[in-house]
Enzyme design. Structure first.
Site, PDB file in Angstrom:
ATOM      1  N   ASP A  90       0.871  -1.178   0.000  1.00 14.39           N
ATOM      2  CA  ASP A  90       0.000   0.000   0.000  1.00 14.39           C
ATOM      3  C   ASP A  90       0.907   1.226   0.000  1.00 14.39           C
ATOM      4  O   ASP A  90       1.799   1.339   0.848  1.00 14.39           O
ATOM      5  CB  ASP A  90      -0.883   0.026   1.247  1.00 14.39           C
ATOM      6  CG  ASP A  90      -1.912  -1.100   1.281  1.00 14.39           C
ATOM      7  OD1 ASP A  90      -1.927  -1.918   0.337  1.00 14.39           O
ATOM      8  OD2 ASP A  90      -2.686  -1.161   2.246  1.00 14.39           O
ATOM      9  N   ASP A 122     -15.468  -4.913   0.171  1.00 13.20           N
ATOM     10  CA  ASP A 122     -15.135  -4.877   1.587  1.00 13.20           C
ATOM     11  C   ASP A 122     -16.423  -5.019   2.376  1.00 13.20           C
ATOM     12  O   ASP A 122     -17.424  -4.356   2.080  1.00 13.20           O
ATOM     13  CB  ASP A 122     -14.454  -3.554   1.953  1.00 13.20           C
ATOM     14  CG  ASP A 122     -13.141  -3.361   1.202  1.00 13.20           C
ATOM     15  OD1 ASP A 122     -12.586  -4.361   0.711  1.00 13.20           O
ATOM     16  OD2 ASP A 122     -12.681  -2.208   1.101  1.00 13.20           O
TER      17      ASP A 122
END
Length: 244
Positions: free
Chosen positions: A10, A132
């Site tokens: 990330d 998610d």
């Protein structure tokens, strides 16, 4: 179904970071060495990596095209990447920059009609749908959006089935409660999705701690597992995970 290990990076402000449960205020920074880390993934034998543009996820406008080009020119890695996809042209630009798959998250929940059209246009092998999810007190898995602060009306099961019926091949599903927590992936959730979505490669994401968790994801029928914090902190060695 083959099983793929996805070492993950990330990126925020040029640095490799991890957020706790997606909270930008709870960031751990691991360095500004994204390219060497990607090269190390390849040297360990990885075929794929997962790359997230956290700056773009917050503000839009994918910023990692240069890094993608460097990874492509110095490794054999295929890159699954996302962050900041706001429309069809963003998908095209990220693919043109060298991505093998574009990850589409919030937009997959908010604008499914558009994303379903992109599955047809770009091909299901070039898109990863990222849903998610958080389980409600009633046991139903729902889909928070807008930084996980609002919840969509549609459920995980209903939307995932809609995408599968339209040809989706790759689903990345993160149990929000486990993201960055090193508490183990939600194997029951993934086993449920594997049964619900035959032929879809379900990627387990969130909570992977060790090689046992990778094996458990594979045993549940997943098509892959995303390795983040445990890999960055040396709790899990990539070569061990790849041996699964």
């Amino acid at each position: 179904m083959s099983f793929t290990v996805y070492p993950a990076l990330d990126i925020r402000n040029g640095c490799v970071v991890r957020l706790l449960q997606g909270d930008y205020a709870q960031q751990t920074t691991y360095g500004d060495d994204a390219l060497p880390r990607a090269q190390a993934f390849a040297a360990a034998g990885a075929r794929w990596m997962h790359l997230v543009d956290l700056d773009a996820a917050k503000a839009g406008g994918y910023t990692l095209a240069a890094l993608l080009a460097q990874i492509a020119s110095t490794t054999t890695l295929k890159v699954q990447t996302g962050g900041g996809v706001r429309g069809r042209d963003d998908v095209a630009r990220i693919l043109d920059a060298g991505a093998s798959r574009v990850v589409i998250g919030s937009l997959a929940v908010r604008e499914p009609d558009n994303v379903l059209a992109w599955l047809s246009e770009f091909g299901p092998e070039h898109l990863t749908i990222a849903l998610d999810t958080r389980q409600g007190e009633d046991g139903v898995w729902r889909l928070p959006v807008h930084g996980w602060t609002e919840t969509a009306d549609v459920t995980l099961d209903a939307l995932a089935q809609r995408y599968a019926q339209a040809g989706m091949k790759h689903l990345l599903c993160t149990d929000i409660s486990r993201d960055g927590m090193l508490t183990g992936p939600n194997i029951d959730l993934y086993a449920h999705l594997v049964q619900l979505l035959p032929g879809v490669a379900v990627q387990a994401s969130g909570g992977v701690r060790d090689v046992g968790d990778v094996r458990a994801a594979k045993a549940a029928g997943c098509g892959g597992a995303v390795l983040g914090k445990a890999l960055l902190e040396g709790r899990l060695q990539l070569d061990e995970a790849l041996s699964c």
